[in-house]
Design a protein around this motif. Structure first.
Motif, PDB file in Angstrom:
ATOM      1  N   HIS A 174       0.798  -1.480   0.022  1.00 41.05           N
ATOM      2  CA  HIS A 174      -0.062  -0.027   0.135  1.00 41.05           C
ATOM      3  C   HIS A 174       0.792   1.248  -0.039  1.00 41.05           C
ATOM      4  CE1 HIS A 174      -3.718   2.280   0.709  1.00 41.05           C
ATOM      5  NE2 HIS A 174      -2.936   2.974   1.661  1.00 41.05           N
ATOM      6  N   VAL A 175       2.028   1.377   0.818  1.00 39.06           N
ATOM      7  CA  VAL A 175       2.695   2.706   0.911  1.00 39.06           C
ATOM      8  C   VAL A 175       3.646   2.507  -0.247  1.00 39.06           C
ATOM      9  CG1 VAL A 175       2.481   2.700   3.356  1.00 39.06           C
ATOM     10  CG2 VAL A 175       4.517   1.588   2.677  1.00 39.06           C
ATOM     11  N   SER A 176       4.128   1.372  -1.150  1.00 42.40           N
ATOM     12  CA  SER A 176       4.879   1.768  -2.057  1.00 42.40           C
ATOM     13  C   SER A 176       4.175   2.187  -3.372  1.00 42.40           C
ATOM     14  CB  SER A 176       5.653   0.292  -2.360  1.00 42.40           C
ATOM     15  OG  SER A 176       4.739  -0.659  -2.629  1.00 42.40           O
ATOM     16  N   ILE A 177       2.773   2.199  -3.321  1.00 43.42           N
ATOM     17  CA  ILE A 177       1.875   2.651  -4.559  1.00 43.42           C
ATOM     18  C   ILE A 177       2.309   4.333  -4.538  1.00 43.42           C
ATOM     19  CG2 ILE A 177      -0.218   3.225  -5.417  1.00 43.42           C
ATOM     20  CD1 ILE A 177      -1.386   0.704  -3.831  1.00 43.42           C
ATOM     21  N   TRP A 203       8.617  11.139  -1.695  1.00 43.82           N
ATOM     22  CA  TRP A 203      10.162  11.898  -2.221  1.00 43.82           C
ATOM     23  C   TRP A 203      10.943  12.573  -1.367  1.00 43.82           C
ATOM     24  CZ3 TRP A 203      11.176   9.655  -6.629  1.00 43.82           C
ATOM     25  CH2 TRP A 203      10.050   9.294  -7.545  1.00 43.82           C
ATOM     26  N   GLU A 204      10.514  12.766   0.072  1.00 44.05           N
ATOM     27  CA  GLU A 204      10.971  13.248   1.009  1.00 44.05           C
ATOM     28  C   GLU A 204      12.262  12.816   1.149  1.00 44.05           C
ATOM     29  OE1 GLU A 204      10.497  13.591   5.804  1.00 44.05           O
ATOM     30  OE2 GLU A 204       8.646  13.550   4.622  1.00 44.05           O
TER      31      GLU A 204
END
Length: 117
Positions: free
Chosen positions: A83-86, A90-91
């Motif tokens: 889910h979070v890798s979708i 860019w921070e």
């Protein structure tokens, strides 16, 4: 008060619905909330400390480890990672000379027929 290794509110909102229900249908003693347990797991992961060195604030290390292991067996971590890798964050993207290769002609090395004048 937000502690050093705890998950931020905006990031918690993105993953909270991926976790299983906090209350078991059969009842029993109420467990610690998922966010508190996740913060304990993040503390372990980010510090690299052994499970037994978990600060008392987070509760029993064995309870935190049990929750971690249950989520691992249930595939919760895989769902969260997917889910979070979708949407990339860019921070924390950094590019430096250790990963950028220069073409051999652009490296500034002397050589060739034109340099023998």
């Amino acid at each position: 008060m937000m502690r050093r290794y705890e998950i931020r509110d905006d990031r918690w909102e993105k993953i909270k619905d991926l976790l299983p229900p906090e209350r078991k249908p059969q009842g029993g003693r109420p467990p610690k909330d998922h966010r508190h347990m996740l913060n304990a797991l993040l503390w372990i992961a980010r510090t690299g400390a052994p499970w037994r060195d978990l600060p008392e604030y987070y509760g029993s290390w064995s309870s935190v480890y049990s929750r971690f292991r249950r989520w691992q067996i249930a595939g919760i971590w895989d769902k969260i990672l997917e889910h979070v890798s979708i949407e990339p964050d860019w921070e924390s993207v950094m590019i430096d000379a250790t990963i950028v290769r220069v073409h051999q002609h652009g490296s500034g090395a002397k050589g060739g027929a034109s340099s023998k004048q």
